[in-house]
Design a protein around this motif. Sequence first.
Motif, PDB file in Angstrom:
ATOM      1  N   LEU A   1     -16.800  -4.950  98.945  1.00  0.00           N
ATOM      2  CA  LEU A   1     -15.874  -5.152  97.788  1.00  0.00           C
ATOM      3  C   LEU A   1     -16.178  -3.789  97.128  1.00  0.00           C
ATOM      4  O   LEU A   1     -16.937  -3.172  96.403  1.00  0.00           O
ATOM      5  N   PHE A   2     -15.183  -3.188  97.377  1.00  0.00           N
ATOM      6  CA  PHE A   2     -14.959  -1.440  96.780  1.00  0.00           C
ATOM      7  C   PHE A   2     -15.205  -1.664  95.276  1.00  0.00           C
ATOM      8  O   PHE A   2     -15.830  -0.818  94.631  1.00  0.00           O
ATOM      9  N   ASP A   3     -14.441  -2.544  94.682  1.00  0.00           N
ATOM     10  CA  ASP A   3     -14.392  -2.503  93.152  1.00  0.00           C
ATOM     11  C   ASP A   3     -16.090  -2.592  92.759  1.00  0.00           C
ATOM     12  O   ASP A   3     -16.502  -2.177  91.783  1.00  0.00           O
ATOM     13  N   LEU A   4     -16.699  -3.540  93.405  1.00  0.00           N
ATOM     14  CA  LEU A   4     -18.108  -3.913  93.067  1.00  0.00           C
ATOM     15  C   LEU A   4     -19.106  -2.583  93.283  1.00  0.00           C
ATOM     16  O   LEU A   4     -19.724  -2.063  92.308  1.00  0.00           O
ATOM     17  N   ALA A   5     -18.869  -1.822  94.456  1.00  0.00           N
ATOM     18  CA  ALA A   5     -19.693  -0.813  94.789  1.00  0.00           C
ATOM     19  C   ALA A   5     -19.287   0.441  94.089  1.00  0.00           C
ATOM     20  O   ALA A   5     -20.170   1.060  93.273  1.00  0.00           O
TER      21      ALA A   5
END
Length: 508
Positions: free
Chosen positions: A441-445
């Motif tokens: 999950l790019f948005d999270l990381a």
Amino acid sequence: MKAFLMHPDQDFDLQRELPPHQAALTQDLELDTLFDAMARGDQFLFQVAERAVLSSLQDPEAIIYRQQVLTDCLQQPAIVRELYGIAVEALQREKKIWGVFMNSPDTILHHSMQVLELFVGILKRLRTIADSHAGKFRSEGFTRFFAMLAADLDNEYFVIVEAHLQELKFRRGVLVSAELGKGNKGIHHILRRTPELSWMERLSLGTRSGYGFTIPDRDENGFKALEDLRARGINQVANALAQSTDHIRSFFAMLRTELGFYVGCLNLHERLADKGEPTCFPQPVASDTRALAAQGLYDVCLALHINARVVGNEVDADNRSLVMITGANQGGKSTFLRSVGVAQLMLQCGMFVGAHSLCASVVDRVFTHFKREEDATMESGKLDEELSRMSEIADAITPYSMLLCNESFAATNEREGSEIARQVIRALLDSGVVVYFVTHLFDLAHGFYQQELATALFLRAERQPDGRRTFRLVEGEPLPTSYGEDSYRRIFGAAPDPAPATVADIRP
């Protein structure tokens, strides 16, 4: 007699209840592979390995105590295996001694004498090993163990025990004293040592004091009364001897259990050494310090599964509460996560770990929250199932725990999954929990990366320009790409037309 080879001041509790999360921990970290390697098909060794690994020590000094004992075992494996074999032999041979219907003092006494005669012979073998090899061991545990054998099993002990065994065969008959109670009934029956008779007394030439009587051959009631009198006399002795054999049996059982753990470690060490995989004794640090620094850290369970050598990783997560792991699919992210969890458990049960070096702080518990495959029996969706498992973890986790998450909350869309994970991670970090999180999950990381937290470390699975994976993790910013062309090339043999990618939708 006590072994004290697992703890400096207490026995190892084989019946200790396992933590409630042990099933998930065993499944996610593939710990059965570790236990199988330690057991080599022996169900008892499997049980000991499982209990020891999942019942973590939390005191660095207690861990070092066990490491030192294991160091002796690695240096003297043949002697340790011989000691273990003696303990196993004692318990197995004792089971073969007929002991059914032990409901009378006579049968209890006879059975206990047989068992004690067996145990005395085996204790002598233990003493011989102590005399011959005690000087080869350096750990506090083994030094104290051999000193105990030398002190408690000295020559005088065996002389006394063997003399008692000879006396209890009652070759000169049974001498019992008693007093008269109410109604002239016998009370206070006491077994007395039968005096040695002189040769004149044996020939009935000497003078005798006292009275006697002879029971006729067909007087069944007389014989029954005499047997009852004998039973009353030897009852206390029979019980005392039974307790003595129980004590020695308990010693052999505990010796088998505690040495069983180290025999399991020897079995595992031999497997890894045959493959050329490195091992080391880690340095444990108190739980009030956040430490994890390793060189060549690898997943021991993976190494046991495959024939090839596995790739180790270097990591420096000292003073870090959050380790976020991203990167290309099939790049080694999940393997690294398992290597951290397995190493933490092996460290905290006093074992060596799969690495060139490792220094880590102890935790009170290790929790895992890994993705699950589709299950047709589930009554709710995958996201509900993930949230339910996380809720159970939240109820049990403490500020000194470690949580390993592998693609948690990936069962929903990018935005919702990232928001759920973000709130969970923040709550855990605020509570003092150490979190290792593998995600695509790019948005999270990237959201956490932008915060520039001093207590956060970001690792990325390394990928060569041609798409090759090195299976190593390097520090780096999360990237907004799935490397979908790698999968396309692997399947179709050619790269697709360039297209922007913003979500890493291929799972590691």
